[in-house]
Design a protein around this motif. Structure first.
Motif, PDB file in Angstrom:
ATOM      1  N   GLY A  35       0.782  -1.232   0.000  1.00 53.69           N
ATOM      2  CA  GLY A  35       0.000   0.000   0.000  1.00 53.69           C
ATOM      3  C   GLY A  35       0.811   1.279   0.000  1.00 53.69           C
ATOM      4  O   GLY A  35       1.805   1.417  -0.733  1.00 53.69           O
ATOM      5  N   ILE A  36       0.402   2.214   0.841  1.00 53.28           N
ATOM      6  CA  ILE A  36       1.023   3.533   0.891  1.00 53.28           C
ATOM      7  C   ILE A  36       2.491   3.427   1.273  1.00 53.28           C
ATOM      8  O   ILE A  36       3.352   4.068   0.670  1.00 53.28           O
ATOM      9  N   GLY A  37       2.808   2.621   2.284  1.00 56.20           N
ATOM     10  CA  GLY A  37       4.194   2.497   2.727  1.00 56.20           C
ATOM     11  C   GLY A  37       5.108   1.978   1.638  1.00 56.20           C
ATOM     12  O   GLY A  37       6.231   2.463   1.471  1.00 56.20           O
ATOM     13  N   ARG A  38       4.628   0.997   0.897  1.00 60.38           N
ATOM     14  CA  ARG A  38       5.426   0.453  -0.205  1.00 60.38           C
ATOM     15  C   ARG A  38       5.646   1.512  -1.284  1.00 60.38           C
ATOM     16  O   ARG A  38       6.761   1.655  -1.811  1.00 60.38           O
ATOM     17  N   ALA A  39       4.597   2.242  -1.644  1.00 61.58           N
ATOM     18  CA  ALA A  39       4.733   3.280  -2.661  1.00 61.58           C
ATOM     19  C   ALA A  39       5.752   4.335  -2.231  1.00 61.58           C
ATOM     20  O   ALA A  39       6.562   4.808  -3.039  1.00 61.58           O
ATOM     21  N   ILE A  40       5.729   4.704  -0.958  1.00 64.59           N
ATOM     22  CA  ILE A  40       6.701   5.667  -0.444  1.00 64.59           C
ATOM     23  C   ILE A  40       8.107   5.092  -0.521  1.00 64.59           C
ATOM     24  O   ILE A  40       9.061   5.761  -0.950  1.00 64.59           O
ATOM     25  N   ALA A  41       8.265   3.829  -0.102  1.00 65.46           N
ATOM     26  CA  ALA A  41       9.580   3.195  -0.110  1.00 65.46           C
ATOM     27  C   ALA A  41      10.159   3.129  -1.521  1.00 65.46           C
ATOM     28  O   ALA A  41      11.343   3.405  -1.736  1.00 65.46           O
ATOM     29  N   ASP A  62       9.169  -9.849   1.061  1.00 66.75           N
ATOM     30  CA  ASP A  62      10.035 -10.283  -0.048  1.00 66.75           C
ATOM     31  C   ASP A  62       9.638  -9.593  -1.347  1.00 66.75           C
ATOM     32  O   ASP A  62      10.502  -9.131  -2.113  1.00 66.75           O
ATOM     33  N   ASP A  63       8.338  -9.517  -1.597  1.00 64.79           N
ATOM     34  CA  ASP A  63       7.857  -8.889  -2.828  1.00 64.79           C
ATOM     35  C   ASP A  63       8.169  -7.399  -2.833  1.00 64.79           C
ATOM     36  O   ASP A  63       8.614  -6.843  -3.845  1.00 64.79           O
ATOM     37  N   GLY A  64       7.945  -6.738  -1.691  1.00 62.85           N
ATOM     38  CA  GLY A  64       8.231  -5.308  -1.606  1.00 62.85           C
ATOM     39  C   GLY A  64       9.706  -5.005  -1.782  1.00 62.85           C
ATOM     40  O   GLY A  64      10.080  -4.056  -2.488  1.00 62.85           O
ATOM     41  N   LEU A  65      10.561  -5.812  -1.157  1.00 63.52           N
ATOM     42  CA  LEU A  65      12.004  -5.578  -1.276  1.00 63.52           C
ATOM     43  C   LEU A  65      12.487  -5.810  -2.698  1.00 63.52           C
ATOM     44  O   LEU A  65      13.397  -5.111  -3.175  1.00 63.52           O
ATOM     45  N   ALA A  66      11.881  -6.776  -3.388  1.00 63.77           N
ATOM     46  CA  ALA A  66      12.272  -7.014  -4.777  1.00 63.77           C
ATOM     47  C   ALA A  66      12.006  -5.773  -5.620  1.00 63.77           C
ATOM     48  O   ALA A  66      12.841  -5.378  -6.448  1.00 63.77           O
ATOM     49  N   ARG A  67      10.855  -5.123  -5.402  1.00 61.96           N
ATOM     50  CA  ARG A  67      10.535  -3.917  -6.167  1.00 61.96           C
ATOM     51  C   ARG A  67      11.436  -2.757  -5.762  1.00 61.96           C
ATOM     52  O   ARG A  67      11.922  -2.000  -6.616  1.00 61.96           O
ATOM     53  N   ILE A  68      11.662  -2.602  -4.461  1.00 62.38           N
ATOM     54  CA  ILE A  68      12.557  -1.539  -3.987  1.00 62.38           C
ATOM     55  C   ILE A  68      13.934  -1.687  -4.610  1.00 62.38           C
ATOM     56  O   ILE A  68      14.547  -0.704  -5.058  1.00 62.38           O
ATOM     57  N   ARG A  69      14.431  -2.917  -4.660  1.00 63.74           N
ATOM     58  CA  ARG A  69      15.776  -3.154  -5.192  1.00 63.74           C
ATOM     59  C   ARG A  69      15.830  -3.054  -6.707  1.00 63.74           C
ATOM     60  O   ARG A  69      16.917  -2.944  -7.268  1.00 63.74           O
ATOM     61  N   ASP A  70      14.674  -3.059  -7.357  1.00 66.08           N
ATOM     62  CA  ASP A  70      14.641  -2.780  -8.798  1.00 66.08           C
ATOM     63  C   ASP A  70      15.087  -1.355  -9.086  1.00 66.08           C
ATOM     64  O   ASP A  70      15.627  -1.064 -10.156  1.00 66.08           O
ATOM     65  N   VAL A  71      14.800  -0.452  -8.132  1.00 68.33           N
ATOM     66  CA  VAL A  71      15.037   0.975  -8.384  1.00 68.33           C
ATOM     67  C   VAL A  71      16.099   1.585  -7.481  1.00 68.33           C
ATOM     68  O   VAL A  71      16.544   2.705  -7.716  1.00 68.33           O
TER      69      VAL A  71
END
Length: 260
Positions: A35-41, A62-71
């Motif tokens: 949600g909001i926290g992931r979008a901010i991260a 795991d899913d959130g970190l994968a996206r964060i590490r994409d960018v």
């Protein structure tokens, strides 16, 4: 070759103010896996911020970190902030990962209903996550930041609407709004900025009990529900103001939904 002279440079010193870069900063983000926290991260990581998040579900982490590490850069931990030592474990894990941090996004929350629609156990759990963990995370962040940093609370416009059907949630968010205003005055002179961001209805798994993913997609299409990315943009705005200025509160509502 033209004989025309180059036009004179236009002075813009009084039209723009220098905004600080976010690159190299370190952010603690509670509830940063969905949600909001992931979008901010994700947005902050894309801007060069090293982020450390927490969430209750290991798969979401795991899913959130994968996206964060994409960018960009980031890590995190799975835990339940309702547990008495959870905030301490979250902050300790963040310090083990990147040392001291200078941004804290305090966001993790769960839905809560009206007082008479909840059990006593549900009430205690909601208060532990939506209120106690907010204050204790802010306490830990202020202790680490000391004289320089940004604390941003993700509140809710529910604190102003105060609806009977969600009196517990609205009451806690009103408490967060009051705390944010008071602690801003306490920490501002010490060099720490405090902002309270209050979204209206925003699409996220948080809303699934009331709105299915399909219903949220339709409201997004009609622009009667915000997207999590809209809140992330507001947080980015607050964080990129000159250090002399603090955005105290941001209230965000869907343009096409008139009553909020």
């Amino acid at each position: 070759m033209s004989d025309l002279a180059e036009p004179p440079a236009i002075p813009l010193s009084d039209a723009h103010t220098k905004r600080p870069s976010l690159s190299g900063r370190k952010a603690l983000i509670s509830g940063g896996t969905t949600g909001i926290g992931r979008a901010i991260a994700v947005l902050l990581a894309a801007e060069g911020v090293d982020v450390f998040v927490c969430g209750r579900d290991p798969q979401h982490l795991d899913d959130g970190l994968a996206r964060i590490r994409d960018v960009g850069k980031g890590d995190g931990i799975s835990l339940d902030l309702a547990e008495p030592d959870a905030v301490d474990r979250f902050v300790r894990a963040a310090k083990d990962y990147f040392g001291d941090f200078d941004i804290a996004i305090i966001n993790a929350a769960i839905p809560a209903k009206g007082l008479t629609a909840m059990t006593a156990e549900e009430l205690r759990y909601a208060v532990a996550v939506d209120f106690t963990a907010y204050l204790t995370t802010a306490y830990a962040a202020a202790d680490i930041m000391k004289d320089h940093g940004d604390i941003i609370f993700i509140g809710s416009v529910a604190s102003h609407l105060l609806g009977a059907e969600s009196s517990v949630y609205a009451g806690m968010k009103a408490g967060i709004a009051g705390f944010a205003e008071a602690v801003r005055k306490e920490l501002g002179p010490k060099g720490i900025k405090v902002c309270n961001v209050e979204p209206a209805k925003t699409g996220a798994d948080f809303q699934y009990a009331t709105y299915t993913a399909e219903e949220q997609a339709e409201e997004n299409r009609k622009e009667t529900m915000l997207r999590a990315e809209d809140i992330a943009v507001a947080v980015h705005f607050a964080l990129t103001q000159p250090r002399r200025a603090v955005v105290q509160q941001i209230s965000i509502a869907p343009r096409a939904r008139g009553e909020e």
